[in-house]
Design a protein around this motif. Sequence first.
Motif, PDB file in Angstrom:
ATOM      1  N   ILE A  66      25.843  61.368  91.772  1.00  0.00           N
ATOM      2  CA  ILE A  66      24.726  61.664  90.884  1.00  0.00           C
ATOM      3  C   ILE A  66      23.500  61.865  91.766  1.00  0.00           C
ATOM      4  O   ILE A  66      23.096  60.947  92.487  1.00  0.00           O
ATOM      5  CB  ILE A  66      24.491  60.527  89.880  1.00  0.00           C
ATOM      6  N   VAL A  67      22.918  63.048  91.719  1.00  0.00           N
ATOM      7  CA  VAL A  67      21.780  63.369  92.581  1.00  0.00           C
ATOM      8  C   VAL A  67      20.507  63.262  91.737  1.00  0.00           C
ATOM      9  O   VAL A  67      20.220  64.118  90.916  1.00  0.00           O
ATOM     10  CB  VAL A  67      21.923  64.766  93.203  1.00  0.00           C
ATOM     11  N   GLY A  68      19.765  62.173  91.950  1.00  0.00           N
ATOM     12  CA  GLY A  68      18.546  61.924  91.189  1.00  0.00           C
ATOM     13  C   GLY A  68      18.676  60.685  90.333  1.00  0.00           C
ATOM     14  O   GLY A  68      19.451  60.661  89.370  1.00  0.00           O
ATOM     15  N   ALA A  69      17.928  59.630  90.683  1.00  0.00           N
ATOM     16  CA  ALA A  69      18.031  58.344  89.983  1.00  0.00           C
ATOM     17  C   ALA A  69      16.877  58.128  89.014  1.00  0.00           C
ATOM     18  O   ALA A  69      16.385  57.019  88.857  1.00  0.00           O
ATOM     19  CB  ALA A  69      18.083  57.205  90.993  1.00  0.00           C
ATOM     20  N   GLY A  70      16.452  59.210  88.358  1.00  0.00           N
ATOM     21  CA  GLY A  70      15.460  59.093  87.301  1.00  0.00           C
ATOM     22  C   GLY A  70      16.115  58.617  86.016  1.00  0.00           C
ATOM     23  O   GLY A  70      17.292  58.232  86.003  1.00  0.00           O
ATOM     24  N   PRO A  71      15.396  58.637  84.891  1.00  0.00           N
ATOM     25  CA  PRO A  71      15.956  58.150  83.632  1.00  0.00           C
ATOM     26  C   PRO A  71      17.255  58.849  83.229  1.00  0.00           C
ATOM     27  O   PRO A  71      18.204  58.194  82.789  1.00  0.00           O
ATOM     28  CB  PRO A  71      14.839  58.435  82.625  1.00  0.00           C
TER      29      PRO A  71
END
Length: 409
Positions: free
Chosen positions: A216-221
């Motif tokens: 998963i690229v991007g640990a935003g909401p």
Amino acid sequence: MLRFSFIRSATGLASTCSRRITTTTPTTTPSFSSSSLFLRTMATMKALVYEGPGKRSWKPVPKAEVLEPTDAVVKLTSTTICGTDLHILKGDVPSVTPGRILGHEGVGIVESVGSGVSAFKPGDRVLISCITACGKCLYCARNLQAHCLNGGWILGNDIDGTQAEYVRIPFADTSLYQAPKSLADESLLMLSDALPTGYEVGVQSAKIRPGESVAIVGAGPVGMAVLITAQFFSPATIIMIDTDDSRLAVAKKLGATHIINPSKLAASTTMMDTVTSIISEADIASGEVPNKNMTAKPGVDVAIECVGVPQTFATCQAIIAPGGRIANVGVHGTKVDLQLQELWIKNVTITTGLVSANTTAMLLQVLRGGKLKPESLITHRFKLDDIEKAYEIFGNAAREHAIKTYIEA
């Protein structure tokens, strides 16, 4: 529609004032303008208004009202800020024009309904879906509510949104959900957009299967929503990739088996090297020598892009294995290079999409069963009057260690 109401009212006032006056008039009459009379007599509310790229304001505007028989007006009890709102403020979404009230997520209480609304009544507590669905058009019939010919993503886009004291919801019967009393706003709010987006556009589109490797690229909401819901399908490895160590720490707590901060990789180490090492470490730890004929080529089975910038999509292309699936979830405002000269031979599937929120009812049931804790994504809380401060915090997420804001109306 609100501008139309203003024009109609102002025109009516002007025509009244232009009629022949047959009664005796005072020698001095108070002076006033039709606009000032309009502002004094029409109900108002406060809302966060987009004023053009880089500009926003929290100010009084005409109060939301029922305009069609299928409408409901909801008094917000909570709302939040989406990464898409930040893209809008940067000018990445040209369909959003100055004067638009932002926001497409919220929980609230129904204040009024049109004559055609049968599923809701004033006083009902409701979850607002980010997608408006008429329930009758071609795309609604195909379960592609994102492309509803009469709705879709229109809140905070084509019509005024939820970052306000009140919001008008078209097609209320098929665009609102009854909010269970047992669930707090903090949990429900994540079902307006983040959770169904991560699940539908990320997990479902990528067709995650048990035992697979997922990056998963991007640990935003939304990336966190992908992480949470990917675990429904028991992948063997879930790698979260982000440059924000605080978000990576949260991802680890929420179920990521491995985390990678690209900014901290050695100059001689590629992302593919790191990913391949992670995937093979289980075999190394077991002491077994894998059969080379049964060992997959380097890369992950699934890569899910959750940011919306060229670099993160490039990462997904770089680390995908033969036969893998890339699911793009991020909102892209600039062109992205597709490395087709490298991907064509790898039997890679690439999917894109906008959430249809057709899984919201299912996710709501999972939430009621206590299997999800999406409120854990909330890092900052504000009152609605402080929404501009909330934007400052969320717009500097790395510095402020922010993931999701909770804004209480």
